[in-house]
Design an enzyme around this catalytic site. Structure first.
Site, PDB file in Angstrom:
ATOM      1  N   GLY D 296      30.960 110.902  14.134  1.00 47.65           N
ATOM      2  CA  GLY D 296      29.860 110.307  14.888  1.00 47.65           C
ATOM      3  C   GLY D 296      28.866 111.318  15.407  1.00 47.65           C
ATOM      4  O   GLY D 296      28.318 111.162  16.501  1.00 47.65           O
ATOM      5  N   LYS D 297      28.641 112.375  14.648  1.00 48.04           N
ATOM      6  CA  LYS D 297      27.751 113.431  15.140  1.00 48.04           C
ATOM      7  C   LYS D 297      26.452 113.509  14.346  1.00 48.04           C
ATOM      8  O   LYS D 297      25.391 113.754  14.890  1.00 48.04           O
ATOM      9  CB  LYS D 297      28.470 114.782  15.076  1.00 48.04           C
ATOM     10  CG  LYS D 297      29.699 114.848  15.996  1.00 48.04           C
ATOM     11  CD  LYS D 297      30.523 116.114  15.766  1.00 48.04           C
ATOM     12  CE  LYS D 297      31.760 116.143  16.669  1.00 48.04           C
ATOM     13  NZ  LYS D 297      32.636 117.293  16.389  1.00 48.04           N
ATOM     14  N   VAL D 298      26.570 113.351  13.029  1.00 43.45           N
ATOM     15  CA  VAL D 298      25.445 113.618  12.150  1.00 43.45           C
ATOM     16  C   VAL D 298      25.238 112.421  11.225  1.00 43.45           C
ATOM     17  O   VAL D 298      26.195 111.879  10.677  1.00 43.45           O
ATOM     18  CB  VAL D 298      25.728 114.885  11.298  1.00 43.45           C
ATOM     19  CG1 VAL D 298      24.669 115.081  10.233  1.00 43.45           C
ATOM     20  CG2 VAL D 298      25.828 116.112  12.190  1.00 43.45           C
TER      21      VAL D 298
END
Lengths: 346, 346, 346, 346
Positions: D296-298
C-alpha cells in the site's frame, strides 16, 4: 612478497566428495524457509523427482569453470550412479579441465588479488582464485592434436571426438578419476557444442594446419542432430543446468529441433538452472525457465531457478539426490548406443 | 486482459540511430566522475584510440540479444564507417535476429510480465521484454535449410556460411539494413563459433537429415583457424566485447593459437568488455580483462571493463567514437580476402 | 485462480534448526575447492576462530529480511549458546519480524509471481516469496505505541527501547522463541540505528502525535555512543555481517568513533560479510572489507566476503561453528550491563 | 610504484554538468529499444510527468556514494530548478560528502586496485575508485561537534540539524556549490533517517560525551513524523530513488504512516528506482516497486525500476527532464515552512 612458480602452484584443489555427507533433511527443511534456500530445496527435490521418474532421461548442462573448482567428483558420482544420462558442456570443463586432469595434471589454489602480469611471466593461468600451469595446458593441446592426427579425416561430432578422448585416457590416462573416461566406459554421451572454444580448439587448429587437405573437422550440426536424436529416443527429459551459455540454449533447443523433424517430442518435463546471471539484461544465461516456456522448450510445472554460485549449490543438489537414493532404481541408458559406431581411428 | 497475437505483436522495436546525437563531451566529462560512468568514459576513449591506431584491426564480439533489442543500426553504422573489421558473435544475434530481419520480419515490444504459457499457445517467443512471431522464425530456419541445400556438400566455417547468407540477402532480402548483408558487401568476416546454437542449427539439422550421406557441415575448427589467420595478418588488434560467453573466449584465444602455430602475434593491444556478469562465480563471462592477461591474451595497458547493460552502454561507446571521427582516416580492411574464395554454391 | 486471504496465508514459514545437522566436515572440504564455496568455508572457519578467541566480542549485523525468511532459530541458537554478544540490525528484522512473531503472528509462504494489486486489496504484504497479514502488522505498530505511552518521556537509544520490548514480551508475548526476548533475558544489547524505519516508526509516530509536548524520542546518537562504549570495553571484536546497509556501516564505524574519543580501540580483528551486493557501484553494501581497511575499521588478516544469498550461507556458517563447539568455552558477556540502568517505565 | 599521499590525492573528481548537454531525443528513442535502455527511457519520461503534474510533490531519495562520485551538480541543478521538493538520503551523501565539500575539501580519483593497508597508513579513505583525505574528514566531524555545541540541548530531527548545517555553510562555507546550503536557502527539507551513520555521528558522539547531561539528540521518530506531515500536506507525490536502503524504505513508508494518523494520503503516484540490487535475495534495496504496491505504498501505474549504476543513469534521467523543461512551470514548494521554526541556536 614475490613468489616462485613452484610456490604459487603448491596447494592442490581437492574435489568434494558428496557421498560422505548426508544433509538431505536440512535441504528439505530449507523448503520451509524463503528466497534462495527455498529455491535450492525445491530444485533438489525436482532433481530427485527426475530420478524417480523411470521415463525420464537426465541431461546435465555445464558452463563456467566447474572442474577446476573442485566439482569433478560430484559429477563423477552422478555418472557412476546413473543420475545423469548425457552431458552438454563448455569445452573448458571437459577438455581443459577434466581431460587435463586425466593426463595427470592438477589445479591449484590461488587468489583473485595476484598480479596478472607477473603470472603471465611465470606462465601461470588464473581462473579467479585458481591457478593452472600453462606449460601443462600446452601438453593438453598437443595431446588433442596427436589424437586427431591418428583419426580418419572426416567431420565428427564433438561427442564422437570426446568418446575417442575417453579411449585415449583409458589407454594412456594417469588419473582414472575422469568424467571423459567414465562417460566413455559407461557409454554416456558428452556434447560440447562450441568445441573449438577451448584447448581442443588449439590442438585441432594445429592438426588442421599440419594437414591442410585431409583432416578431422568438428561438425557442430552433427552435435545438434545427435542430441535431437537422443531427445527423440528419450522422450521424457529433465535438464539439470549449471550456468547458462551455449549448453543451456543447445539443450533446450532440441525440443524445437525434434518438432521440426516431424517428431513428437514433449517439452523438457523438468528443468533446473543454477546461476548468478540476471534476467534483466535480456541475455540467455539469466533468462528464466518460464521464458523458455514461451519458446516451447520447457514445461513450467517442474522448473526451478536457483540464484546461487555453483560451487555451493551443485554439491547440495547432487548430494541431496544421492542421499535420497532414487537413482538406485534407475537403469543405465547408454545413449551412445543410439549413434552408429563408425570406425574412427585410422 | 487477454490479448490476441496481433495485439501482442503490434509495436515494433526501432533501432537506435547514434549518428543523430553527439554526446562525446558528456562522456569525456564522465571520465572525471567515478564508478561505471568513469569506466564507460574510459572505454569509449579506448575505442577511439583503437580507431586512431592505424595498425590496429578491430574485432567486435557480440553476446546476448542485441539485434532484437534495437542495437542493429549501431552495429551497422560501425560497419559502414570502418569502425569494425571483424565480428565474432553468438548465433542468435546473426541468424535469428539480423538475418531474420533481413528476411523482412520484425521484433516487437512486450514486457517481462506476460504469461509464458499463453505466449506458447499463441506461438510467440519472448526475450525478456521483446516478442517474436515463432512462425516467422520457422521461415528463417527453413531459409537456412534451403541455402544449405544449394551448397556443395563439404565442411564450411561459419564465416563461409554467413558470407553465403549475405549473398542470399543481396538477392532475396527484404530489409537491406542487415549486418549479414553489409558485412558481405564490405568483405567483413563474421564468425559464429557455436553456429548450431541458433536458428541456423535448426535449418542445418533439417538439411543434414534430408541429405544423410552428402551434406554441408560446419567445422568450428576452421572458424578458429581462420580467426587465428586474421589475427596473424592483422598483427595489432583491439577487442570491443559486448557480453561474454563463447565470442569473448574465442576472440581472446587467437593470440595463444597464433603462438602455437609459431607466429609472433602480440597480445590484444586494446580490450573493452561491456557486461553485467560478475567475476565472483569464476565463469568466463565476468572474468576480468586483467585475468585474461595471465593467460597471455590481453594487454593490461588499455583494457576496460564496463559494468552496465549493453543497450545503454553500447550506443554511448559507439556514439562517442562516431562523433570523434577518428574512423574517417581508417582504411577498409576487407579481411574476407584473407581466405581462399572457394566455389561454395553448387 | 483467485485465492482468498485465508488460502494465501495458509502455509507457515518454519525456522531452520541448525542444531539438528552436522555438516562441518563438508564445509571444511569446501575450503579445498574454489570460488564461493571456498569463501564460505573460510568465513565459517573465521567465525569459529572468533569464538575460540577468548578476548573477542562478537557483533552480529543483520540487514535484509532474515527473520521472515526462516532464519530466526539460527540467530536464537547463536544467542543462547554465547556465539553472539551484540546485534546491530535493521528495524524490519527486529520489530516487524521478530517482535511481530513474539506477539504470536506468523509469516507465510507465497511466491514472487502473485499479483500485487490483488494482495493490496486483501491487505497482504509481500516480501519476494513471503506473505504477511497487514492487519497483524498494524497490531504490532499499536503495541509499540502502547509501550511508548507507558515510558518516561525522554530520549532513548534504540537499545534501551528494544530492551523494554523484551520485557513486554516476557510479560505479554505469545511466542517465547524471540530474539528480542532472549536478548533481554541474556542482557545482550540490540541496536537498530535507523529505528524509525520499520513498524517501530509507525508506533512511535502515533505516540508522539498523541503526546506532542512530552514524549519518548529515539536518539540515534546515543546508539552510536553506546556501541562505541561497547567496543571500548570489548577491545578485541569480530563482525559477522549478514547483508550490508546501515548495520554494516554503523558497526564498522565504532572503531573510528572510539579513536576520536581518545580511546585506543583496535581494528575489528575478524570480519565476515555475506552479501550478493556488488562493489562495482561504489555503494557501501557491496564494498569489500579490504576497502574498510583503508578507513581504519577492519583488519585484513581475518576477513572474508561471501557472495551468496543469506538463507543459504548463514545456516552453513552458523551451523559450522555450532558443530565445532568452540562456543562452549565462551563466557556470557552481558554487555547490557555496561549501560546505566535508568528507570524507563513510568 | 610507491606513491605519496600528495601524489595519490592529486586528481580531483569534477561534478558533471547536465545543463550543457541535450540528449532528450536519444532517450526518447531508447524507449523503442529494449531491456534497460527502454526502462531508462520510461523512467526519464515518468520523471518528466511528475514535473508536469502540478499537484505532485517530488521526493529525491539518495543511497550509495553519489556526491563523491561527481553527481553533486546534477542534484544541485534539480534543486535550483524546482525539480525536487524534498530529499531523503544516507548520511554519507549529505554530511561526509556534500557538507565536506562545502567546507572546501575535495574528492580525488583513485582506483580499486590500490593497496588498502598502504592507504590506511597514509590516512587516505577509499570508496571503490575514489579517495578522501581522512584528516579532512576529521575536520568535518569536528565541525559537526562545534555546530552541536552551539545549539540548544534538545531532540532535533535530522532535518532541523541539517538546516542549521546549511546556515553554517552560509556563514562559513568555502564552496558555495553545496546541496546542504542550497536546500537551506530554498527551504527544501533534507531528511537523513540514520543520521548517526556518518560523519555526523562522530561529531555528535563527541558533543554528547563532552556534554553528558544536556545535549543535542537526534530523534529519528521526529524525522518520520515530519516526512509524514510533508506527505499529508503534499497529497500527490512522486519518488525518484537512487539506490535503495533506508531512504527508499523511509520515503515509501510515509503513505502508511499518514493512513495510521487517520489522514487520507494517496499512494505515491509516481515511483522510479535506479539500482543494481537484485530482488532475488528478498532484501528491500532490490525489491520491486510492484512489491511495494502490496504494502500500500506505491501505485503501479507509473513506476519504473532501472537496473543501471547511478553515475550513468541519474545524469540521463535528470538531464532528460532538465531538457524537457516542464520544471519551468513548477512553483517552489518550500516544504520547510511546514515545520515550526524553533529557535535552535543557543
Amino acid at each position: 612478497m614475490v613468489q616462485t612458480k613452484t610456490e604459487l602452484l603448491s596447494t592442490e584443489i581437492k574435489h568434494l566428495d558428496i557421498k560422505k555427507y548426508n544433509f538431505a533433511d536440512m535441504i528439505d527443511s530449507m523448503g520451509d524457509t524463503a528466497f534462495q534456500a527455498r529455491n535450492l530445496s525445491r530444485a533438489a527435490q525436482i532433481f530427485d523427482m527426475m530420478l524417480k521418474d523411470k521415463q525420464c532421461g537426465v541431461i546435465l548442462c555445464l558452463a563456467g569453470s566447474l572442474i577446476s573448482a573442485g566439482l569433478k567428483q560430484v559429477i563423477l558420482d552422478m555418472l557412476e550412479n546413473n543420475m545423469i544420462d548425457a552431458i552438454v558442456s563448455t569445452g573448458a570443463n571437459i577438455v581443459d579441465q577434466d581431460f587435463f586432469e586425466g593426463l595427470g595434471f592438477k589445479h591449484y589454489k590461488g587468489n583473485p588479488f595476484l598480479e596478472d602480469t607477473k603470472l603471465q611471466e611465470l606462465a601461470i593461468d588464473r581462473i579467479y582464485d585458481t591457478l593452472i600451469d600453462e606449460d601443462q595446458l600446452r601438453i593438453c593441446d598437443d595431446t588433442i592434436c596427436e589424437i586427431a592426427d591418428g583419426m580418419q579425416p572426416r567431420p565428427y561430432s564433438s561427442r564422437e571426438f570426446i568418446h575417442i578422448m575417453g579411449k585415449y585416457l583409458q589407454d594412456h590416462g594417469k588419473d582414472k578419476n575422469s568424467i571423459v573416461l567414465r562417460a566413455y566406459e559407461k557409454n554416456i554421451p558428452i556434447f560440447v557444442p562450441a568445441f573449438s572454444d577451448c584447448s581442443a580448439g588449439f590442438g585441432l587448429v594445429m592438426h588442421q594446419v599440419k594437414n591442410p587437405e585431409k583432416h578431422v573437422s568438428i561438425d557442430s550440426v552433427k552435435d545438434f542432430r545427435e542430441l535431437t536424436q537422443l531427445k527423440i529416443a528419450a522422450k521424457e527429459t529433465g535438464l539439470l543446468m549449471i550456468g547458462g551459455g551455449v549448453p543451456k540454449n543447445f539443450a533446450q533447443d532440441v525440443v524445437v529441433a525434434a518438432e521440426l523433424l516431424g517428431e513428437d517430442a514433449p517439452l523438457h518435463k523438468y528443468a533446473i538452472q543454477v546461476t548468478v546471471a540476471d534476467e534483466r539484461d535480456g541475455a540467455l544465461s539469466g533468462s528464466t525457465l518460464r521464458e523458455a516456456c514461451s519458446w516451447g522448450k520447457v514445461s513450467v510445472v517442474h522448473e526451478q531457478m536457483v540464484f546461487c554460485e555453483a560451487t555451493i549449490a551443485l554439491p547440495m543438489i547432487a548430494g541431496y539426490a544421492y542421499s535420497k537414493g532414487s537413482w538406485k532404481q534407475r537403469a543405465e541408458r547408454e545413449y551412445n548406443n543410439l549413434f552408429a559406431t563408425t570406425e574412427t581411428v585410422a
